[in-house]
Design an enzyme around this catalytic site. Structure first.
Site, PDB file in Angstrom:
ATOM      1  N   SER A 272      -9.835  90.601 101.179  1.00  0.00           N
ATOM      2  CA  SER A 272     -10.590  90.564 102.437  1.00  0.00           C
ATOM      3  C   SER A 272      -9.890  89.583 103.367  1.00  0.00           C
ATOM      4  O   SER A 272     -10.408  88.550 103.742  1.00  0.00           O
ATOM      5  CB  SER A 272     -12.035  90.148 102.180  1.00  0.00           C
TER       6      SER A 272
ATOM      7  N   HIS B 273     -14.607  92.886  96.953  1.00  0.00           N
ATOM      8  CA  HIS B 273     -14.156  92.472  95.624  1.00  0.00           C
ATOM      9  C   HIS B 273     -14.827  93.234  94.491  1.00  0.00           C
ATOM     10  O   HIS B 273     -14.579  92.954  93.323  1.00  0.00           O
ATOM     11  CB  HIS B 273     -14.397  90.966  95.419  1.00  0.00           C
TER      12      HIS B 273
ATOM     13  N   GLU C 285     -19.571  86.971  98.000  1.00  0.00           N
ATOM     14  CA  GLU C 285     -19.507  85.965  96.930  1.00  0.00           C
ATOM     15  C   GLU C 285     -20.807  85.188  96.792  1.00  0.00           C
ATOM     16  O   GLU C 285     -21.322  84.655  97.764  1.00  0.00           O
ATOM     17  CB  GLU C 285     -18.360  84.973  97.207  1.00  0.00           C
TER      18      GLU C 285
ATOM     19  N   GLU D 184     -12.830  88.549  91.261  1.00  0.00           N
ATOM     20  CA  GLU D 184     -12.722  87.118  90.975  1.00  0.00           C
ATOM     21  C   GLU D 184     -13.395  86.749  89.657  1.00  0.00           C
ATOM     22  O   GLU D 184     -13.672  85.578  89.393  1.00  0.00           O
ATOM     23  CB  GLU D 184     -13.304  86.312  92.143  1.00  0.00           C
TER      24      GLU D 184
ATOM     25  N   ASP E 149     -20.526  83.239 100.256  1.00  0.00           N
ATOM     26  CA  ASP E 149     -19.510  83.705 101.195  1.00  0.00           C
ATOM     27  C   ASP E 149     -19.791  85.176 101.489  1.00  0.00           C
ATOM     28  O   ASP E 149     -19.292  86.059 100.796  1.00  0.00           O
ATOM     29  CB  ASP E 149     -18.090  83.536 100.632  1.00  0.00           C
TER      30      ASP E 149
ATOM     31  N   GLU F  15     -20.333  80.528 104.015  1.00  0.00           N
ATOM     32  CA  GLU F  15     -18.978  80.759 104.550  1.00  0.00           C
ATOM     33  C   GLU F  15     -18.915  82.123 105.253  1.00  0.00           C
ATOM     34  O   GLU F  15     -19.445  83.106 104.731  1.00  0.00           O
ATOM     35  CB  GLU F  15     -18.008  80.715 103.363  1.00  0.00           C
TER      36      GLU F  15
ATOM     37  N   ASP G 211     -13.679  80.654 107.221  1.00  0.00           N
ATOM     38  CA  ASP G 211     -12.517  81.097 106.429  1.00  0.00           C
ATOM     39  C   ASP G 211     -11.670  82.026 107.305  1.00  0.00           C
ATOM     40  O   ASP G 211     -10.700  81.587 107.936  1.00  0.00           O
ATOM     41  CB  ASP G 211     -13.019  81.795 105.156  1.00  0.00           C
TER      42      ASP G 211
ATOM     43  N   LYS H  92      -6.765  77.753 102.574  1.00  0.00           N
ATOM     44  CA  LYS H  92      -5.968  78.633 101.723  1.00  0.00           C
ATOM     45  C   LYS H  92      -4.517  78.566 102.196  1.00  0.00           C
ATOM     46  O   LYS H  92      -4.196  79.088 103.269  1.00  0.00           O
ATOM     47  CB  LYS H  92      -6.441  80.077 101.860  1.00  0.00           C
TER      48      LYS H  92
ATOM     49  N   HIS I 218      -8.770  79.446  96.262  1.00  0.00           N
ATOM     50  CA  HIS I 218      -7.884  80.466  95.703  1.00  0.00           C
ATOM     51  C   HIS I 218      -7.931  81.714  96.570  1.00  0.00           C
ATOM     52  O   HIS I 218      -8.592  81.730  97.606  1.00  0.00           O
ATOM     53  CB  HIS I 218      -8.362  80.794  94.282  1.00  0.00           C
TER      54      HIS I 218
ATOM     55  N   LYS J  81     -13.071  76.247  95.444  1.00  0.00           N
ATOM     56  CA  LYS J  81     -13.585  77.489  94.845  1.00  0.00           C
ATOM     57  C   LYS J  81     -12.410  78.242  94.244  1.00  0.00           C
ATOM     58  O   LYS J  81     -11.360  78.377  94.859  1.00  0.00           O
ATOM     59  CB  LYS J  81     -14.365  78.340  95.858  1.00  0.00           C
TER      60      LYS J  81
HETATM   61  P1  PGA Z   1      -9.761  87.126  99.674  1.00  0.00           P
HETATM   62  O1  PGA Z   1     -11.270  86.632  99.579  1.00  0.00           O
HETATM   63  O2  PGA Z   1      -8.896  86.259  98.861  1.00  0.00           O
HETATM   64  O3  PGA Z   1      -9.854  88.540  99.175  1.00  0.00           O
HETATM   65  O4  PGA Z   1      -9.414  87.072 101.146  1.00  0.00           O
HETATM   66  C1  PGA Z   1     -11.636  85.298  99.435  1.00  0.00           C
HETATM   67  C2  PGA Z   1     -12.572  84.835 100.514  1.00  0.00           C
HETATM   68  O5  PGA Z   1     -12.993  85.609 101.402  1.00  0.00           O
HETATM   69  O6  PGA Z   1     -12.911  83.662 100.523  1.00  0.00           O
HETATM   70 ZN    ZN Z   2     -14.125  83.803 102.468  1.00  0.00          ZN
END
Ligand code: PGA
Ligand code: ZN
Length: 418
Positions: free
Chosen positions: A40, A154, A163, A204, A242, A284, A311, A336, A364, A387
């Site tokens: 995503s 996911h 999430e 995940e 999230d 998030e 994010d 990230k 991650h 996370k």
């Molecule tokens: P992604 O998702 O690694 O698939 O982008 C993680 C997130 O949205 O925090």
């Molecule tokens: Zn996110």
């Protein structure tokens, strides 16, 4: 001084190719790092180089491997680099495109991670110690946020929110935090099997039962924690969400959750009611990355009552973080490294967030590898939050096990939120 720099394709946790980089130094050190990959992904992220074509649905990384073996090796092997910032800047200069589109951010980030490990080695420090020294931060063992229920991009279920995490804020130390997360995960797994007949998993490592209603998911989480003998609460075992709202934004500030269309006020309202009924400490990407009006509504309705994390909104970009801070869109930033491309830019993003009094959570990606780099990044920068998915599956527990290893060897380090 690097004496060699090579890359190869390896498989990530989804079974798609990603880049692993190996370097050697003049004093005989062997350094390795591997790039993670999102599903995503935000529209403003640094750009991976993917081969296209029929193999691996176009996700091959032979081009990115060549970027390392040919261009980045020629640039970086031989000279003495005075700082990580200098070496990263040289890579940015070599690739003048936006977001490393030419070399590939998946090549650049793994090389930058190897370089950071090289500087730590040269200083005779562990990676987390080097981060603490390099950024002038007080090291801190972070509160892990375990993603135990998966939806959105996911998982194959109809759960729109991506999430559902649990965070042992009240744990005494990192080992207890990881144990609490693992126990809750097991209890939740048993519950899911009883109630849904199967315990299918998301990307995940969290469970992905056939449910759509966020309340049903949150009730499941609460029951799982209680069954494990844990006390749900914002100061004990907290919940973090999230939603990754890009995934259910239908455009124009309209969102579709569990089959219902909602405008911005209605979505903010849903979150408000969930905050009232569950011990949620962090939210998030509650709104989509380009729906700034939605973020404003969210800040007005929810600001101060829950940590609001950006994010996809910020993609670890100092410029976007500064802009979001000026507009008052959120009080926290997800970090990230592969969203921005290099580790020095990642550290700049953390610095920018801190200057704006925003909290940071190190993260991650949904596609991960053996690499536990982000555990050291979290401890060394002292941000207090990380996370890394469920407390199960090799690529996820690599990070949690590294955190426990640092904690075991350094009992003087405090645990908790910053
Ligand atoms: P992604 O998702 O690694 O698939 O982008 C993680 C997130 O949205 O925090
Ligand atoms: Zn996110």
């Amino acid at each position: 001084v690097l004496t060699s720099l090579r890359a190869r394709p390896i498989l990530d946790s989804r079974g798609f190719p990603t880049v692993e980089v190996t370097a050697t130094t003049a004093d005989g050190a062997l350094l390795r790092a591997a790039s993670p990959a999102g599903a995503s992904t935000g529209a403003h992220e640094a750009v991976e180089l993917r081969d296209g074509g029929p193999a691996f649905s176009g996700k091959g990384v032979d081009g990115a491997v060549r970027s390392v073996d040919v261009h980045l090796a020629e640039l970086l092997v031989g000279p003495t680099w005075s700082s990580l910032e200098d070496a990263d800047a040289a890579m940015a200069e070599l690739d003048s495109t936006q977001g490393y589109a030419s070399l590939g951010a998946n090549a650049v980030v793994a090389v930058s991670m190897v370089l950071a490990r090289g500087f730590a080695h040269a200083a005779g420090m562990e990676l987390w110690e080097w981060f603490a020294a390099h950024t002038g931060s007080a090291p801190l063992l972070p509160v892990p946020h375990f993603n135990v229920l998966n939806g959105g991009a996911h998982a194959a279920n109809d759960l729109d929110l991506q999430e559902f995490m649990i965070a042992p804020v009240g744990a005494r130390d990192e080992a207890e935090a990881v144990a609490m997360g693992a126990e809750a995960h097991h209890a939740l797994g048993a519950l899911v099997r009883e109630r849904y007949g199967t315990a299918g998993l998301g990307d995940e490592g969290g469970f992905a039962p056939a449910l759509a209603d966020p309340r049903e998911a949150l009730d499941l989480l609460m029951e799982g924690m209680e069954r494990a003998g844990l006390v749900p609460g914002r100061e004990e075992m907290a919940i973090a969400l999230d939603p990754a709202a890009n995934g259910f934004h239908r455009g124009g500030g309209l969102y579709r959750v569990a089959g219902r269309d909602m405008d911005r006020e209605q979505l903010a309202n849903l979150y408000t009611r969930l905050l009232g009924d569950y011990p949620i400490r962090s939210l998030e990407d509650g709104f989509a990355e380009d729906d700034l009006e939605g973020w404003r509504v969210q800040a007005r309705e929810l600001g101060g009552r829950v940590q609001l994390v950006g994010d996809d909104l910020y993609v670890t970009d100092p410029v976007r973080i500064r802009d979001g801070a000026a507009r008052g869109l959120s009080d926290a930033v997800l970090i990230k490294p592969n969203q921005i491309g290099t580790i020095s830019q990642t550290l700049a993003a953390i610095r920018t967030a801190r200057e704006a009094s925003m909290a940071c959570m190190i993260s991650h990606r949904s596609g991960e590898t053996w690499d536990d780099f982000i555990a050291d990044l979290a401890v060394g920068t002292g941000v207090g939050q990380i996370k890394a998915g469920a407390p199960a599956r090799g690529e996820r527990v690599a990070k949690y096990n590294r955190l426990m290893g640092i904690a075991l060897a350094h009992s003087e380090l405090p645990y908790g939120l910053s």
